[in-house]
Design a protein around this motif. Structure first.
Motif, PDB file in Angstrom:
ATOM      1  N   ASP A 160       0.797  -1.225   0.000  1.00 37.36           N
ATOM      2  CA  ASP A 160       0.000   0.000   0.000  1.00 37.36           C
ATOM      3  C   ASP A 160       0.838   1.288   0.000  1.00 37.36           C
ATOM      4  OD1 ASP A 160      -2.374  -1.521   0.129  1.00 37.36           O
ATOM      5  OD2 ASP A 160      -2.189  -1.700   2.312  1.00 37.36           O
ATOM      6  N   HIS A 161       2.155   1.143  -0.030  1.00 37.30           N
ATOM      7  CA  HIS A 161       3.023   2.327   0.054  1.00 37.30           C
ATOM      8  C   HIS A 161       4.141   2.188  -0.978  1.00 37.30           C
ATOM      9  CE1 HIS A 161       5.324   5.649   1.509  1.00 37.30           C
ATOM     10  NE2 HIS A 161       4.705   5.745   2.676  1.00 37.30           N
ATOM     11  N   ASP A 162       4.117   3.080  -1.984  1.00 40.12           N
ATOM     12  CA  ASP A 162       5.097   2.974  -3.072  1.00 40.12           C
ATOM     13  C   ASP A 162       6.432   3.643  -2.746  1.00 40.12           C
ATOM     14  OD1 ASP A 162       4.439   5.637  -3.180  1.00 40.12           O
ATOM     15  OD2 ASP A 162       3.933   5.664  -5.308  1.00 40.12           O
ATOM     16  N   GLY A 163       6.524   4.235  -1.537  1.00 43.01           N
ATOM     17  CA  GLY A 163       7.781   4.877  -1.142  1.00 43.01           C
ATOM     18  C   GLY A 163       7.800   6.382  -1.330  1.00 43.01           C
ATOM     19  N   SER A 164       6.680   6.963  -1.764  1.00 40.57           N
ATOM     20  CA  SER A 164       6.607   8.408  -1.956  1.00 40.57           C
ATOM     21  C   SER A 164       6.490   9.135  -0.623  1.00 40.57           C
ATOM     22  CB  SER A 164       5.405   8.775  -2.834  1.00 40.57           C
ATOM     23  OG  SER A 164       5.538   8.239  -4.133  1.00 40.57           O
ATOM     24  N   THR A 165       6.781  10.442  -0.644  1.00 40.46           N
ATOM     25  CA  THR A 165       6.559  11.308   0.509  1.00 40.46           C
ATOM     26  C   THR A 165       5.462  12.290   0.150  1.00 40.46           C
ATOM     27  OG1 THR A 165       8.856  11.154   1.280  1.00 40.46           O
ATOM     28  CG2 THR A 165       7.575  13.048   2.033  1.00 40.46           C
ATOM     29  N   VAL A 166       4.375  12.245   0.898  1.00 45.95           N
ATOM     30  CA  VAL A 166       3.212  13.075   0.602  1.00 45.95           C
ATOM     31  C   VAL A 166       2.898  13.942   1.813  1.00 45.95           C
ATOM     32  CG1 VAL A 166       0.772  13.112  -0.026  1.00 45.95           C
ATOM     33  CG2 VAL A 166       2.283  11.349  -0.978  1.00 45.95           C
ATOM     34  N   ILE A 167       2.869  15.258   1.590  1.00 49.89           N
ATOM     35  CA  ILE A 167       2.582  16.222   2.655  1.00 49.89           C
ATOM     36  C   ILE A 167       1.345  17.008   2.243  1.00 49.89           C
ATOM     37  CG2 ILE A 167       3.469  18.188   3.968  1.00 49.89           C
ATOM     38  CD1 ILE A 167       6.279  17.181   3.391  1.00 49.89           C
ATOM     39  N   TYR A 170      -1.738  23.135   4.517  1.00 45.88           N
ATOM     40  CA  TYR A 170      -1.605  23.862   5.794  1.00 45.88           C
ATOM     41  C   TYR A 170      -0.672  23.141   6.773  1.00 45.88           C
ATOM     42  CZ  TYR A 170      -5.537  26.869   4.415  1.00 45.88           C
ATOM     43  OH  TYR A 170      -6.354  27.760   3.767  1.00 45.88           O
ATOM     44  N   VAL A 171       0.426  22.662   6.267  1.00 48.36           N
ATOM     45  CA  VAL A 171       1.403  21.960   7.106  1.00 48.36           C
ATOM     46  C   VAL A 171       2.638  22.846   7.276  1.00 48.36           C
ATOM     47  CG1 VAL A 171       2.927  19.940   7.292  1.00 48.36           C
ATOM     48  CG2 VAL A 171       0.595  19.688   6.398  1.00 48.36           C
ATOM     49  N   THR A 172       3.170  22.868   8.483  1.00 45.81           N
ATOM     50  CA  THR A 172       4.422  23.570   8.757  1.00 45.81           C
ATOM     51  C   THR A 172       5.482  22.553   9.142  1.00 45.81           C
ATOM     52  OG1 THR A 172       3.379  25.650   9.460  1.00 45.81           O
ATOM     53  CG2 THR A 172       5.602  25.211  10.273  1.00 45.81           C
ATOM     54  N   VAL A 173       6.574  22.511   8.382  1.00 46.57           N
ATOM     55  CA  VAL A 173       7.712  21.645   8.680  1.00 46.57           C
ATOM     56  C   VAL A 173       8.863  22.557   9.094  1.00 46.57           C
ATOM     57  CG1 VAL A 173       9.330  19.926   7.800  1.00 46.57           C
ATOM     58  CG2 VAL A 173       6.936  19.906   7.040  1.00 46.57           C
ATOM     59  N   GLY A 174       9.313  22.424  10.341  1.00 47.91           N
ATOM     60  CA  GLY A 174      10.312  23.334  10.899  1.00 47.91           C
ATOM     61  C   GLY A 174      11.683  23.197  10.267  1.00 47.91           C
ATOM     62  N   HIS A 175      12.612  24.039  10.728  1.00 48.66           N
ATOM     63  CA  HIS A 175      13.973  24.076  10.193  1.00 48.66           C
ATOM     64  C   HIS A 175      14.721  22.767  10.473  1.00 48.66           C
ATOM     65  CE1 HIS A 175      12.719  28.225  10.843  1.00 48.66           C
ATOM     66  NE2 HIS A 175      13.627  28.621   9.978  1.00 48.66           N
ATOM     67  N   LYS A 176      15.560  22.385   9.516  1.00 52.70           N
ATOM     68  CA  LYS A 176      16.509  21.271   9.654  1.00 52.70           C
ATOM     69  C   LYS A 176      15.828  19.955  10.017  1.00 52.70           C
ATOM     70  CE  LYS A 176      20.556  24.058  10.782  1.00 52.70           C
ATOM     71  NZ  LYS A 176      21.699  24.266  11.710  1.00 52.70           N
ATOM     72  N   CYS A 177      14.689  19.707   9.408  1.00 52.98           N
ATOM     73  CA  CYS A 177      14.031  18.407   9.592  1.00 52.98           C
ATOM     74  C   CYS A 177      14.486  17.442   8.496  1.00 52.98           C
ATOM     75  CB  CYS A 177      12.515  18.563   9.542  1.00 52.98           C
ATOM     76  SG  CYS A 177      11.832  19.476  10.943  1.00 52.98           S
ATOM     77  N   VAL A 178      14.280  16.143   8.752  1.00 51.50           N
ATOM     78  CA  VAL A 178      14.578  15.109   7.760  1.00 51.50           C
ATOM     79  C   VAL A 178      13.334  14.240   7.618  1.00 51.50           C
ATOM     80  CG1 VAL A 178      16.039  13.153   7.144  1.00 51.50           C
ATOM     81  CG2 VAL A 178      17.037  15.121   8.337  1.00 51.50           C
ATOM     82  N   LEU A 179      12.785  14.208   6.409  1.00 49.54           N
ATOM     83  CA  LEU A 179      11.587  13.415   6.136  1.00 49.54           C
ATOM     84  C   LEU A 179      11.901  12.417   5.029  1.00 49.54           C
ATOM     85  CD1 LEU A 179      10.572  16.108   7.479  1.00 49.54           C
ATOM     86  CD2 LEU A 179       8.496  15.872   6.115  1.00 49.54           C
ATOM     87  N   ARG A 180      11.553  11.155   5.256  1.00 53.66           N
ATOM     88  CA  ARG A 180      11.846  10.124   4.256  1.00 53.66           C
ATOM     89  C   ARG A 180      10.664   9.172   4.118  1.00 53.66           C
ATOM     90  NH1 ARG A 180      15.954   7.696   1.464  1.00 53.66           N
ATOM     91  NH2 ARG A 180      15.854   5.444   1.215  1.00 53.66           N
ATOM     92  N   ALA A 181      10.084   9.155   2.922  1.00 50.56           N
ATOM     93  CA  ALA A 181       9.011   8.209   2.580  1.00 50.56           C
ATOM     94  C   ALA A 181       7.934   8.172   3.657  1.00 50.56           C
ATOM     95  CB  ALA A 181       9.592   6.809   2.356  1.00 50.56           C
ATOM     96  N   CYS A 182       7.479   9.346   4.069  1.00 52.38           N
ATOM     97  CA  CYS A 182       6.469   9.444   5.121  1.00 52.38           C
ATOM     98  C   CYS A 182       5.222  10.138   4.583  1.00 52.38           C
ATOM     99  CB  CYS A 182       7.019  10.209   6.325  1.00 52.38           C
ATOM    100  SG  CYS A 182       7.575  11.883   5.914  1.00 52.38           S
TER     101      CYS A 182
END
Length: 289
Positions: A160-167, A170-182
């Motif tokens: 059910d998860h092809d490995g993409s990152t979908v955000i 109205y989302v705020t992602v702060g400084h120096k974050c690391v997001l992977r396939a989430c």
């Protein structure tokens, strides 16, 4: 003997005469130097700036640049060879960043491959979004703050998860974050320096505290605050805190529009390369006289 005495007197008078002339010459020289020193003065800051601007204006006129923009600003601006948008071409795929006109991506950000920026989203200075295989999607009115890195997995995580990152929106992602396939649903807040590992999930109106690590395949339910390494449930968010998530995202939309106007040339201080390209010139060091 008389001749020798006369010779000595003549030599003495000659030495005195030469010494007197030398002193007079030295005194005249010192007086001249003193007068010259008195006539000298230091150039003022305004005069130095005016001289520089005059030279700049002459250079720009020789170069054929429009005169409706502050020449000092245009001359000082440096053109970077950094490529913000990096398409990836292969036999089977044509992965190219797609950025809507209403979105803002800083010039020093890097968008590689299959990256989508929806309307009024913003990717700030120093961010890297790299989608070699799948997709990185940034929803509308979402902001990705400075130095954040977002990637996708090189292959499917499960059926059910092809490995993409979908955000979401109205989302705020702060400084120096690391997001992977989430996956992050609408109206969420990711604190500064947080990490979301592969398969992690944030439901709508949830929040991850600063410096937290959301472990792989971990899910934050809607309306909750999680913190720690690994992140764990702390408490439920109040209705006011949930509302502030959307307010924060909207505030970044307004700020992003100001930066976009200043950088892209419609604000009061356009940059040099935009003016030069409009004038039909190639941009680079060799183009300057």
């Amino acid at each position: 003997k008389s001749f020798i005495i006369m010779f000595r007197k003549t030599l003495t008078l000659t030495k005195k005469f030469n010494k007197r002339n030398t002193l007079v010459t030295l005194n005249n020289t010192r007086q001249s130097l003193s007068l010259t020193h008195c006539n000298r003065r230091l150039i003022t800051t305004d005069e130095l700036k005016a001289a520089k601007e005059k030279q700049v204006q002459e250079d720009l006129e020789r170069f054929g640049v429009a005169e409706d923009v502050d020449p000092y600003i245009k001359y000082k601006d440096e053109w970077s060879k950094h490529r913000r948008d990096v398409p990836l071409w292969s036999v089977s795929n044509r992965l190219k960043p797609l950025i809507t006109d209403e979105a803002f991506a800083a010039p020093c950000a890097t968008l590689i491959g299959n990256v989508e920026l929806w309307p009024q989203s913003s990717v700030w200075y120093g961010c890297t979004l790299k989608a070699d295989v799948n997709l990185i999607q940034i929803g509308a009115l979402t902001n990705i703050q400075d130095k954040t890195v977002i990637t996708e997995a090189i292959g499917p995580l499960d059926a059910d998860h092809d490995g993409s990152t979908v955000i979401g929106h109205y989302v705020t992602v702060g400084h120096k974050c690391v997001l992977r396939a989430c996956t992050i649903e609408n109206q969420c807040l990711v604190g500064i320096g947080s990490v979301l590992e592969e398969g992690s999930y944030m439901e709508t109106k949830s929040q991850l505290g600063a410096g937290s690590v959301l472990a792989a395949n971990t899910r934050i339910p809607s309306g909750q605050l999680w913190m720690g390494n690994p992140a764990k449930y702390v408490r439920d968010l109040t209705p006011e805190e949930q509302e502030n998530i959307m307010t924060s995202a909207q505030r970044y939309v307004d700020v992003a529009n100001q930066h976009k106007e200043a950088i892209l040339g419609s604000g009061p201080y356009p940059t040099a390369h935009w003016e030069l390209e409009k004038a039909g010139h190639k941009v680079g060091a060799q183009e300057w006289p």
